[in-house]
Design a protein around this motif. Structure first.
Motif: not given
Lengths: 390, 325
Positions: B138-139, B142, B146, B216-220
């Motif tokens: 899922k990441y 996303f 984006r 990386e802090s939101e979507l690894t």
């Protein structure tokens, strides 16, 4: 909304921005949060239960591991609670040194907060500058106690030992240097247009909601409620010092940020006053059942030797009764509820964790926001999982 | 006749080898610069271990990545998952064919050089979408979503700002555009277009403060979360090569390409100037990345549609009127 449109995203416990091991299950409509469920307990060590089988002195290192970013403040809360149960008060010098250690720990906690908060929002560099200054405090802590992160410097009835002249010098150096560093953080973030856009109007909590949820600390003050244990119920000589309680207006991420930035300055002000007016005298209470006799006495006097042995093995015996003592931790009101039963162990210890309460409000704060905002909201309430899970 | 064809074939073969080699060398240089500059910005020494000041670190890293297993996640779309890195790599190699490094150092000067670059580099979005969809994560999805939205919207102001220059030069040929800047470099004539292009190119290359697809802090790690070994390194190579391509376009269109004060190296001075300018811009991109926080997705889109595109349009209109006068 149709059921099929919602995407469930598991964020954490090993996500880079969930501050340890917080697990959030997000239900998303596109990038908008519909529902969030925090799952805590991944770091549960049973500190409260372990404490029931230890004597009062032995619990102090356990409290270091609660909010490990600001360990001395936890020591302070616990020691004050036990002292209240025993009905003793530590000498003025010890109180002042405790205040210095506590405020340094608060700055240390805020250093970690601003570093990781900025990192979460994508400013990768701030954390290195905060850690440069955190290192100075680590060195001061090491000078006082011999340890850096988990000092366990405070003892029931005083301190482990008196501070050295080097300690005073290091603290003065830090007080002189830190305003410059603070300017640097402000330059990097406060007026940065992207930072403002990312934080203003995000994760709003009204003053009423904040009080109803039981918020404390900078998160509550960010919503405009001037509640600070140091002012409301002064402990450890806090009423000797002149300092202000910064409050925000909107209760959004940016206001919480500003409140904490101002707390840096206020903590520094307290440290400055404490180190300059440090009273002379002993650092332990004059109570034979609590304080260790000094080593010279032990060498000459058999009763002092026995007393030392007893205190080392058992520590103080608290009378029957129950008390609650709270201190202003770096995250909020850190409370210790102790029940004594006349033995050397606490019958029950309950810790009021400010972070646990902040986490409980997380679902409400993030609904309707985007994924990127979840990260900045988690950063702004400044939770430490070691304290939530205990 | 026969020898001429053979000669041309040989030239093409050598050029392609050189271009691919350059992509790798560029990634080594940029990887080193990025890590070293970010280290100095963050007051740490950075790479120090392998070779003097760690200059061989990236070579070792490359060898390590080649040696690693390419793990395909469970239930992933294997074909798309494997094809995506290759597809992201191809479109960044092709634009290098038409970039004029000096008056002579250019593989082929097309009449539609600029259009060729823009057309090819848009393919990158497809690769990211494939990687995000194929990973079954899922990441990643996303990140891909984006990225597609961001790249497609930012292509518009980028094109509009470049068109303003084209109106002045009347040619799409890269060599022709450079030659038109003999007297004055276009960033002085077209400051608004230059600014818009630089901002759009940050978004186009997914660099901070617009690095939302791989935040990386939101979507690894965004769309390349699931990639390991060469899959991941091809994405990195593509990212750095892409940075080089957008900076080269900026150099060619706005900073006078290979023009510059003659250096003592005679024939090579053009190429040296070109690389100084392109790498200067890339260092600027690194500097920005390690200083600014990240924007949010909707703010990024708002910025594009509400500010960048109207400004670019007005700029284009003003340029058109002025050129006609």
């Amino acid at each position: 909304m149709a059921e099929g449109k919602i995407l469930t995203l598991n964020m954490g416990p090993h996500h880079p921005a969930t501050h340890g091991v917080l697990r959030l299950v997000l239900e998303l409509d596109g990038e908008i949060i519909v529902k969030a469920t925090p799952h805590v307990g991944q770091l549960h060590r049973g500190i409260e239960k372990i404490a029931e089988n230890m004597n009062y002195q032995q619990v102090i290192p356990l409290t270091d591991r609660l909010d490990y970013t600001a360990a001395s403040l936890n020591n302070l809360g616990y020691c004050l609670a036990v002292e209240k149960l025993l009905g003793i008060e530590v000498p003025k010098r010890a109180q002042y040194i405790r205040v210095i250690m506590g405020e340094l720990a608060r700055i240390m906690g805020h250093h970690l907060w601003i570093g990781s908060h900025a990192l979460d929002i994508g400013a990768m560099t701030v954390v290195f500058y905060t850690f440069r200054d955190r290192e100075m405090i680590m060195n001061i802590t090491e000078e006082a106690s011999g340890y850096r992160l988990t000092p366990s410097y405070l003892r029931i009835g005083g301190l482990a030992k008196d501070v050295t002249p080097d300690f005073v010098k290091f603290v003065r150096d830090f007080v002189k240097w830190f305003p410059t560093a603070l300017d640097g953080y402000n330059t990097l973030l406060t007026d940065n247009i992207i930072w403002r856009k990312r934080t203003m109007g995000i994760g709003k909590v009204s003053a009423e909601d904040a009080v109803n949820y039981g918020f404390t600390g900078p998160t509550l003050r960010g919503s405009g409620v001037p509640y600070d244990i140091r002012k409301v119920k002064p402990y450890s000589s806090y009423d000797d010092f002149d300092f202000q309680i910064p409050v925000g207006e909107n209760g959004d991420v940016y206001d919480r940020y500003l409140v904490r930035m101002e707390e840096f300055a206020q903590s520094l002000k307290i440290i400055d006053q404490a180190i300059e007016n440090l009273p002379e005298g002993p650092v332990n209470v004059d109570n034979p059942w609590v304080a260790n006799p000094n080593i010279g006495e032990v060498m000459e006097d058999i009763s002092a030797l026995i007393r030392r042995f007893k205190i080392q093995c058992e520590g103080p015996h608290a009378p029957e009764g129950e008390i609650y003592q709270s201190v202003e931790g770096s995250k909020g009101e850190l409370g210790f509820y102790l029940v004594g039963d006349g033995s050397e162990h606490p019958y029950r210890m309950k810790i009021r964790s400010p972070c646990f309460i902040l986490t409980s409000a997380l679902p409400k704060m993030v609904v309707g926001q985007m994924i990127a905002d979840v990260i900045s909201i988690i950063g702004s309430i400044d939770i430490v999982l070691g304290e939530i899970d205990r | 006749m026969e020898t001429a064809v053979l000669y041309e074939l040989l030239r093409m073969l050598i050029s392609v080898v050189l271009v691919v080699a350059f992509v790798f060398i560029n990634a080594l240089i940029m990887g080193y610069l990025e890590r070293k500059i970010s280290a100095h910005i963050q007051r740490r020494p950075g790479l120090m271990e392998v070779g003097p000041h760690g200059i061989l670190q990236l070579v070792i890293d490359g060898l390590k990545l080649i040696g690693k297993q390419l793990i395909v996640p469970k239930d992933a779309d294997r074909t798309l998952f494997r094809a995506a890195p290759l597809l992201s790599f191809a479109p960044v190699v092709l634009p290098l064919i038409v970039i004029p490094f000096s008056p002579k150092l250019q593989v082929r000067d097309f009449d539609v050089g600029l259009i060729f670059i823009l057309a090819i580099s848009s393919l990158n979005v497809l690769a990211i979408l494939m990687a995000g969809w194929g990973s079954n994560n899922k990441y990643s999805l996303f990140g891909a979503m984006r990225s597609v939205a961001q790249n497609i919207s930012y292509e518009i102001p980028m094109l509009l700002s470049l068109l303003a220059v084209i109106l002045m030069t009347n040619t799409f040929s890269m060599q022709g555009i450079v030659q038109a800047q003999g007297k004055i470099w276009f960033f002085l004539v077209q400051p608004v277009a230059f600014l818009i292009y630089i901002v759009a190119s940050f978004a186009e290359t997914n660099r901070a403060p617009f690095d939302l697809p791989e935040a990386e802090s939101e979507l690894t790690a965004g769309y390349h979360t699931e990639y390991s070994g060469m899959g991941f390194s091809l994405f990195m190579l593509a990212e750095y090569a892409n940075m080089f391509v957008v900076c080269s376009i900026a150099t060619v269109l706005f900073l006078g390409g290979w023009h510059g004060i003659p250096l003592p190296f005679g024939a090579y001075s053009g190429a040296i100037w070109f690389f100084i300018k392109a790498y200067g811009l890339m260092v600027f991109m690194i500097w920005v990345r390690w200083t600014y926080p990240r924007t949010r997705f909707d703010q990024l889109m708002n910025f594009c549609w509400k500010y960048m595109i109207p400004f670019a349009l007005v700029n284009l209109l003003v340029t058109a009127v002025l050129v006609k006068l």
